[in-house]
Design an enzyme around this catalytic site. Sequence first.
Site, mmCIF file in Angstrom:
data_model
loop_
_atom_site.group_PDB
_atom_site.id
_atom_site.type_symbol
_atom_site.label_atom_id
_atom_site.label_comp_id
_atom_site.label_asym_id
_atom_site.label_seq_id
_atom_site.Cartn_x
_atom_site.Cartn_y
_atom_site.Cartn_z
ATOM 1 N N HIS A 1 47.263 37.975 47.812
ATOM 2 C CA HIS A 1 46.855 38.885 46.730
ATOM 3 C C HIS A 1 45.463 39.453 46.957
ATOM 4 O O HIS A 1 45.104 40.456 46.341
ATOM 5 C CB HIS A 1 46.904 38.140 45.387
ATOM 6 C CG HIS A 1 48.304 37.816 44.962
ATOM 7 N ND1 HIS A 1 49.015 38.586 44.077
ATOM 8 C CD2 HIS A 1 49.146 36.830 45.343
ATOM 9 C CE1 HIS A 1 50.220 38.082 43.912
ATOM 10 N NE2 HIS A 1 50.329 37.010 44.678
ATOM 11 N N ASP B 1 38.515 44.593 46.752
ATOM 12 C CA ASP B 1 39.491 43.974 45.851
ATOM 13 C C ASP B 1 40.873 44.122 46.458
ATOM 14 O O ASP B 1 41.175 45.170 47.048
ATOM 15 C CB ASP B 1 39.452 44.696 44.491
ATOM 16 C CG ASP B 1 39.751 43.768 43.330
ATOM 17 O OD1 ASP B 1 40.362 42.711 43.560
ATOM 18 O OD2 ASP B 1 39.369 44.098 42.191
HETATM 19 C C1 GDG Z 1 44.056 38.835 42.398
HETATM 20 C C2 GDG Z 1 43.304 39.807 43.293
HETATM 21 C C3 GDG Z 1 44.975 41.567 42.693
HETATM 22 C C4 GDG Z 1 40.863 40.128 32.824
HETATM 23 N N1 GDG Z 1 40.028 39.785 31.839
HETATM 24 C C5 GDG Z 1 40.770 39.386 30.811
HETATM 25 C C6 GDG Z 1 42.109 39.491 31.183
HETATM 26 N N2 GDG Z 1 42.128 39.946 32.427
HETATM 27 C C7 GDG Z 1 43.362 40.232 33.174
HETATM 28 C C8 GDG Z 1 43.505 41.705 33.439
HETATM 29 C C9 GDG Z 1 44.400 41.701 34.677
HETATM 30 C C10 GDG Z 1 43.996 40.404 35.370
HETATM 31 O O1 GDG Z 1 43.340 39.581 34.422
HETATM 32 C C11 GDG Z 1 43.039 40.655 36.515
HETATM 33 O O2 GDG Z 1 43.713 41.241 37.543
HETATM 34 P P1 GDG Z 1 42.982 41.759 38.871
HETATM 35 O O3 GDG Z 1 44.002 42.484 39.648
HETATM 36 O O4 GDG Z 1 41.819 42.595 38.510
HETATM 37 O O5 GDG Z 1 42.310 40.543 39.624
HETATM 38 P P2 GDG Z 1 42.434 38.983 40.035
HETATM 39 O O6 GDG Z 1 42.677 38.136 38.851
HETATM 40 O O7 GDG Z 1 41.196 38.708 40.788
HETATM 41 O O8 GDG Z 1 43.687 38.807 41.012
HETATM 42 C C12 GDG Z 1 43.484 41.233 42.799
HETATM 43 C C13 GDG Z 1 45.687 40.520 41.887
HETATM 44 O O9 GDG Z 1 45.453 39.238 42.428
HETATM 45 C C14 GDG Z 1 47.203 40.767 41.856
HETATM 46 O O10 GDG Z 1 47.749 40.769 43.145
HETATM 47 O O11 GDG Z 1 45.111 42.815 42.046
HETATM 48 O O12 GDG Z 1 42.856 42.132 43.670
HETATM 49 O O13 GDG Z 1 41.926 39.464 43.326
HETATM 50 O O14 GDG Z 1 45.757 41.607 34.329
HETATM 51 O O15 GDG Z 1 44.063 42.335 32.332
HETATM 52 N N3 GDG Z 1 43.113 39.175 30.377
HETATM 53 C C15 GDG Z 1 42.800 38.708 29.138
HETATM 54 N N4 GDG Z 1 41.532 38.575 28.720
HETATM 55 C C16 GDG Z 1 40.486 38.889 29.514
HETATM 56 O O16 GDG Z 1 39.330 38.756 29.104
HETATM 57 N N5 GDG Z 1 43.774 38.378 28.313
#
Ligand code: GDG
Length: 491
Positions: free
Chosen positions: A155, A358
């Site tokens: 990821h 990212d």
């Molecule tokens: C890895 C990779 C890749 C965030 N703050 C809150 C919250 N979130 C949720 C967001 C989103 C998720 O968390 C974050 O997703 P990301 O894609 O930005 O990043 P990572 O968690 O680092 O994940 C990344 C991912 O895997 C998928 O393959 O995209 O690049 O690093 O859904 O909405 N959700 C809630 N409260 C928050 O304060 N409920």
Amino acid sequence: MTRLVMVSNRVIDFNAAQQAGGVGVAIYNTLERHSGFWFGWDGRSDETGSPEPKSVTVGGHTTVTEALTEADYNEYYLGYSNSVLWPVFHNRLDLAQFEAGYYARYVEVNARFARHLAPLIQPDDVIWVHDYHLVPMAMELRKLGIDNPIGFFLHIPVGPAQALLAIPENQQIARALGAYDLIGLQTQSDVRNLIDFLQQSVYGRLLPSGRIRVFDSELEIGCFPVGIDPNDFAFGPGEEEALAANDQSEINRIIGIDRLDYTKGLPQKFKAYGKFLEEFPEYRRRIVLSQFAPPTRESVEAYADIKAELESLAGSINGRYGELDWVPINYIHRTIPRGELRDIYRTSRIGLVTPLLDGMNLVAKEYIASQDPKDPGVLILSKFAGSAEQLSDTLLVNPYDLNDIAQCLKLALDMPLSERRSRYDALIKIVRKHDADAWGRSYFAALVKAGHRRAGRSSKPLPEMGRALERLRDAPKKNTTERSPRANVGT
Ligand code: GDG
């Protein structure tokens, strides 16, 4: 019957009322279409002895989870996974703690997971392993005689080969990757970097078939960009009006939602916003930056540092530009309930996503999916997020260039409705087309094909796997009014 066995570091709790998104939801959505189960860590790290797996079935979904010991948590999870692999794959060699000697425990936990998983595997199962915590999993399963197709999806991004080669155990990591049949990555640039690394680390050979030979095994590497379920962010009848009635604010909100991680470019975002306020004073009092930054991995030193830096930056920008009745930055270091995300995205004029590197960045896609098609906001996206490869109709910025971000903020605030709509129309098509469902289907199909090759390198599908592909093709798409469950924040 072909079952799908998902293996990830963290398994979501199907019973939990308030869970979050990202990896968990994407895995859950895929698992919904298959029989099988989800194996991994249950999130507890209080065991003193050797943890035993527990199987639970809730509403037809089975999870098999186990706890970690405190030492596992410190050395396998916080240590090797998050203080070596995470920074290196994000090209932050300066933050990697190579000297700590966590590698032995990393392999030990993978070997224990494999020992507990192997007896549950049936001959027709397809095994799909997720993320950097579990690189050695296929190798450990193979040692136990598991010959099923095993795929790996990473990821996070793959930094340049030179960064990966700095890992003292880089050859072991490369050899462990060679035990998989298929490696899925988020972008074409990740695919290039990984091939480059395998060539340099263990003399991997690119074959005319497009596969890579690593020692005596052949593996395939492909690009499968992760998506979201856009229905989670859509508005139903009446919801729109209720939101509009509550949102009478004259102030334009810029929204940032990122785990508090040094890869997310948060100091750059705050500094660029400060620069914008300095250069374009006419926008002061008409704009606010709301940054949610829920805590993660707080006991890793680099995370404590970034927290202190952000608090100081928010304080100095608010101190410098704030007024009695206007605070320029709204910085919230807490997790917000997932049910509130959609409304926050929708009522924000700008989505500002500035990671330094990212894997994908699902927040960018969630912001687009939440917008009002008649009056959409503007996404400003780092060109170093994996999602930038797909979302080229956003305003793409270089997160290291504060001036670039400041200029884009002005451009976004001044953007006429017609341009906002035409950009949105192009972006939402991509977000819908490449959703979580499409991701799971395409990766599973590719893994089943890789399974054919493993079974005698035959071009004909094995009977049971052929049927699995047919069932997948014929399965109805998810009910559009149904919402996904929520998984915990962070990986
Ligand atoms: C890895 C990779 C890749 C965030 N703050 C809150 C919250 N979130 C949720 C967001 C989103 C998720 O968390 C974050 O997703 P990301 O894609 O930005 O990043 P990572 O968690 O680092 O994940 C990344 C991912 O895997 C998928 O393959 O995209 O690049 O690093 O859904 O909405 N959700 C809630 N409260 C928050 O304060 N409920």
